[in-house]
Design a protein around this motif. Structure first.
Motif, short mmCIF file in Angstrom:
data_model
loop_
_atom_site.label_atom_id
_atom_site.label_comp_id
_atom_site.label_asym_id
_atom_site.label_seq_id
_atom_site.Cartn_x
_atom_site.Cartn_y
_atom_site.Cartn_z
N PRO A 285 -21.72 -18.32 4.73
CA PRO A 285 -22.71 -18.17 5.80
C PRO A 285 -22.19 -17.29 6.91
CG PRO A 285 -22.53 -20.47 5.11
CD PRO A 285 -21.43 -19.71 4.43
N ASN B 137 -27.07 -24.88 14.37
CA ASN B 137 -26.88 -23.84 13.34
C ASN B 137 -26.63 -24.45 11.98
OD1 ASN B 137 -27.26 -21.68 15.06
ND2 ASN B 137 -25.10 -21.49 15.58
N ARG C 209 -29.91 -25.68 10.62
CA ARG C 209 -30.75 -24.55 10.25
C ARG C 209 -30.29 -23.93 8.94
NH1 ARG C 209 -29.97 -21.53 14.39
NH2 ARG C 209 -31.76 -22.26 15.60
N ARG C 210 -28.97 -23.80 8.78
CA ARG C 210 -28.44 -23.20 7.56
C ARG C 210 -28.75 -24.04 6.33
NH1 ARG C 210 -27.21 -18.23 6.94
NH2 ARG C 210 -25.95 -18.93 5.19
N PHE D 265 -33.08 -24.26 6.21
CA PHE D 265 -33.77 -22.97 6.05
C PHE D 265 -32.74 -21.91 5.66
CE2 PHE D 265 -35.81 -25.51 9.40
CZ PHE D 265 -37.05 -25.72 8.81
N PRO D 266 -32.21 -22.00 4.45
CA PRO D 266 -31.09 -21.12 4.06
C PRO D 266 -31.53 -19.70 3.76
CG PRO D 266 -31.75 -22.48 2.21
CD PRO D 266 -32.58 -22.94 3.38
N THR D 267 -30.73 -18.76 4.20
CA THR D 267 -30.86 -17.37 3.79
C THR D 267 -29.67 -16.97 2.93
OG1 THR D 267 -29.76 -16.66 5.83
CG2 THR D 267 -32.17 -16.72 5.83
N ASP D 268 -28.68 -17.84 2.86
CA ASP D 268 -27.50 -17.66 2.01
C ASP D 268 -27.27 -18.96 1.26
OD1 ASP D 268 -26.52 -15.00 2.94
OD2 ASP D 268 -26.35 -16.07 4.86
N ASP E 82 -20.48 -9.87 3.73
CA ASP E 82 -21.67 -10.26 2.98
C ASP E 82 -21.34 -10.86 1.63
OD1 ASP E 82 -23.72 -7.47 4.15
OD2 ASP E 82 -23.25 -9.43 5.03
N SER F 265 -34.85 -27.05 -0.04
CA SER F 265 -36.24 -27.19 0.40
C SER F 265 -36.40 -28.49 1.15
CB SER F 265 -37.15 -27.19 -0.84
OG SER F 265 -36.93 -28.36 -1.59
N THR G 172 -27.92 -23.67 -4.18
CA THR G 172 -28.67 -22.44 -4.42
C THR G 172 -30.00 -22.44 -3.69
OG1 THR G 172 -29.57 -23.44 -6.42
CG2 THR G 172 -27.59 -22.11 -6.66
N ALA G 173 -30.48 -23.59 -3.32
CA ALA G 173 -31.73 -23.67 -2.56
C ALA G 173 -31.77 -24.98 -1.81
CB ALA G 173 -32.93 -23.57 -3.50
#
Length: 653
Positions: free
Chosen positions: A101, A215, A218-219, A222-225, A72, A84, A81-82
């Protein structure tokens, strides 16, 4: 660096062998355990083993927590960092805040068996094995020392992190790189299209895994990391080739979107990422993928030396990450792992081919490589393409051996007999390669029209490589000869060139520029020079006509780039010079034996013969071509060729 042993395997090993080696566990996370004291007696051995097994269970639980924590918080390169739907901004953050990731494997740095780190770890494990079986009073102190040694060896982070690749600390105040993303619905449409109908691009060497592309998109969208720069760059590179293919084939997607605009946008965004320091300098999977895509794009734009720059950086990343070693893949059978195989071997093929064409040592040494070839697809439509990939790897290996053994500075100093054995051995290898090529069944191959075009390309590659091999006998300090077999290989190479061009030219999906980028860039210029020498030695009209036919094909590709314009001018000059020398019955370089159809060359040729240069000055149109660029020196180029410097059909340097 010792291979990682799974918890399950470790438990099984310790259960079977009561005195097995203690597992290597980072001492910073897990406290050292006491070694059995001298008061232990033989009847208590079973109790001691039971206590050890109980301790191992607790340690395994704690180790799992540590490994999960590391996954992690694994460090990586500058990140987004983002991300959109409106914009994707690549801002550099503090290395301590970076993360990797979850769907990509860690970038552990490879160290070979002779490295200090690997030898230290082996010594530590050997000591642990002895310590566990000891029952003396000194065993406790030894065990504590071993735990301290483990702390020094295993707690050092062996993964690639940003701070390891900068002189100074990376600050968050560095400039932000922003890109304008493609519409989300367009990206989804592309993914749906390739999942339903496939893609020509995915039948090539670099990547075949649709899930991985999905993948990556998607990363980024729509990032989660945090998203690494290399990941965003590779996404735009993949979308560039997929959209370009849709545009080229006139697919329905072009009726719904302005593909030409979005292809240009992908190219722009890709260039922003590929030209950053991080992609070139920081070893990671996504950076290797980005650089490999950069090689393809550079070839499409007739920039072979830029492609070589990307290839050198990618090869360095592969070696640092251990992609050339099979043990990297033994515990990782994921699709990402299979893509690593494909990336490595794709780079190998390009690098070895370029080594021969440009006369440079390869970045990859065969003595270091034991990774297996990518597996063949079970799909009968995809399998022939994978079989060609294997053939490309084998041919690239021969091309590297030709340069290393015959054209390199060391190769040029070898005795004639040693050179002859090397040539004969590689000629047999090429013959077997040719036999295997003929046995590939493309009846059910996907994209049969493109497959057919590629088949002719392999004929060019075979005969041009064979010509380079046989011509090498003419290079030595005491002179040499060009044999009849070399002349025949050169003639067949040029005939295949004309046949291939004809098929590309009449194709409704590929252009003359595609022929230039993917045929001329990858095959040697040597056959043209060899047949030029044969034409003026034998005064053969058939040879002169064949040279002129090749020049006509090159005239159609001269607009593809500066290097192709240069190649056309050079070949046109040689072809006209050959015809003039035959017309005026001027002698050729060296002595020609008509009975054996061999040409004996002089010991040294520092420049073209004077009467050749005089003929060049009187040829109509040649003076303008020779003065087109100040560095366009036909005499110097010919002298380089005679002294053993290979010249590619992408234009001599």
């Amino acid at each position: 660096m010792p291979e990682k042993e799974s918890i399950k395997a470790r438990r099984h090993r310790l259960a079977l062998v009561p005195r097995a080696v203690w597992p290597s566990i980072p001492a910073a996370a897990i406290a050292c355990q006491q070694v059995a004291s001298a008061s232990d007696t033989h009847p208590k051995a079973a109790d001691r083993i039971a206590r050890l097994e109980d301790q191992i269970k607790r340690l395994e639980h704690r180790l799992s927590e540590v490994e999960h924590h590391r996954t992690d918080h694994h460090q990586t390169d500058p990140v987004t960092t983002a991300a959109s739907p409106r914009s994707i901004s690549h801002s550099t953050v503090s290395p301590g805040c970076e993360s990797r990731p979850a769907f990509l494997t860690s970038n552990n740095l490879y160290q070979g068996s002779s490295s200090f780190a690997t030898l230290s770890a082996e010594a530590s494990e050997a000591v642990q094995s002895s310590t566990l079986s000891a029952v003396s009073n000194a065993a406790q102190n030894i065990g504590e020392s071993v735990c301290e040694l483990n702390s020094l060896i295993h707690t050092g982070n062996t993964a690639s992190s940003l701070k390891d690749h900068y002189f100074s600390t990376v600050s968050a105040e560095q400039p932000t790189i922003s890109t304008q993303p493609l519409p989300v619905d367009l990206v989804i449409s592309v993914l749906r299209k390739i999942k339903a109908h496939g893609s020509i691009f995915l039948h090539g060497y670099v990547i075949s895994d649709i899930t991985l592309i999905e993948n990556i998109c998607r990363r980024v969208y729509f990032p989660t990391d945090p998203v690494p720069t290399g990941l965003v760059t590779s996404m735009y590179g993949l979308l560039y080739f997929l959209l370009r293919e849709s545009l080229m084939l006139g697919e329905r997607l072009g009726n719904e979107y302005d593909l030409k605009t979005y292809v240009a946008q992908c190219k722009h965004n890709f260039n922003i990422g590929i030209e950053t320091y991080n992609v070139l300098a920081v070893p990671s999977f996504e950076n290797v993928l980005s650089l490999t895509l950069g090689i393809i794009m550079a070839q499409n734009q007739a920039k072979p030396f830029l492609a070589c720059t990307f290839a050198s950086a990618a090869a360095s990343h592969c070696q640092v990450l251990g992609y050339h070693r099979e043990k990297l893949y033994q515990s990782d059978d994921t699709e990402v792992s299979q893509t690593k195989r494909r990336l490595f071997w794709s780079l190998y093929v390009f690098n070895k081919n370029t080594s021969l064409l440009l006369g440079r040592s390869s970045c990859f040494q065969d003595i270091e490589i034991d990774v297996r070839y990518p597996p063949l697809s079970a799909d009968k439509g995809h399998k022939p393409w994978d079989e060609w990939f294997h053939l490309a790897i084998r041919l690239a290996k021969v091309q590297g051996q030709i340069y290393d053994g015959l054209y390199s500075p060391v190769g040029l100093q070898k005795e004639a007999e040693e050179r002859r054995r090397h040539i004969d051995g590689l000629e047999m290898v090429l013959l077997h390669w040719r036999t295997d090529l003929e046995q590939i069944d493309g009846t059910y191959a996907d994209y049969p029209q493109v497959f057919s075009l590629s088949r002719v390309h392999w004929d060019i590659m075979y005969y041009s490589t064979l010509t380079c091999l046989l011509r090498a006998s003419a290079i030595s300090s005491t002179g040499g000869e060009i044999s009849s077999r070399c002349f025949e290989a050169a003639r067949l190479s040029l005939k295949c060139h004309i046949c291939s061009f004809s098929k590309y030219h009449s194709s409704d999906i590929l252009s003359d520029a595609d022929f230039a980028n993917w045929v001329l860039h990858n095959s040697s210029f040597t056959p043209f020079i060899v047949l030029f020498l044969h034409a003026i030695a034998t005064r053969s009209i058939d040879d002169l006509d064949l040279l002129d036919e090749v020049v006509q094909t090159l005239q159609s590709t001269r607009q593809a780039g500066k290097s192709f314009e240069r190649l056309y001018e050079l070949c046109a000059t040689f072809a006209r010079l050959a015809r003039r020398l035959v017309e005026v019955a001027q002698p050729c370089v060296g002595d020609y034996n008509q009975g054996t159809d061999t040409l004996h060359l002089p010991e040294a040729t520092e420049q073209m013969p004077v009467y050749w240069l005089e003929s060049l000055q009187t040829l109509e149109g040649v003076s303008d071509e020779l003065s087109h660029e100040s560095d366009f020196d036909v005499s110097a180029m010919f002298a380089d060729w005679m002294s053993g410097q290979p010249m590619s059909q992408a234009g001599p340097s």
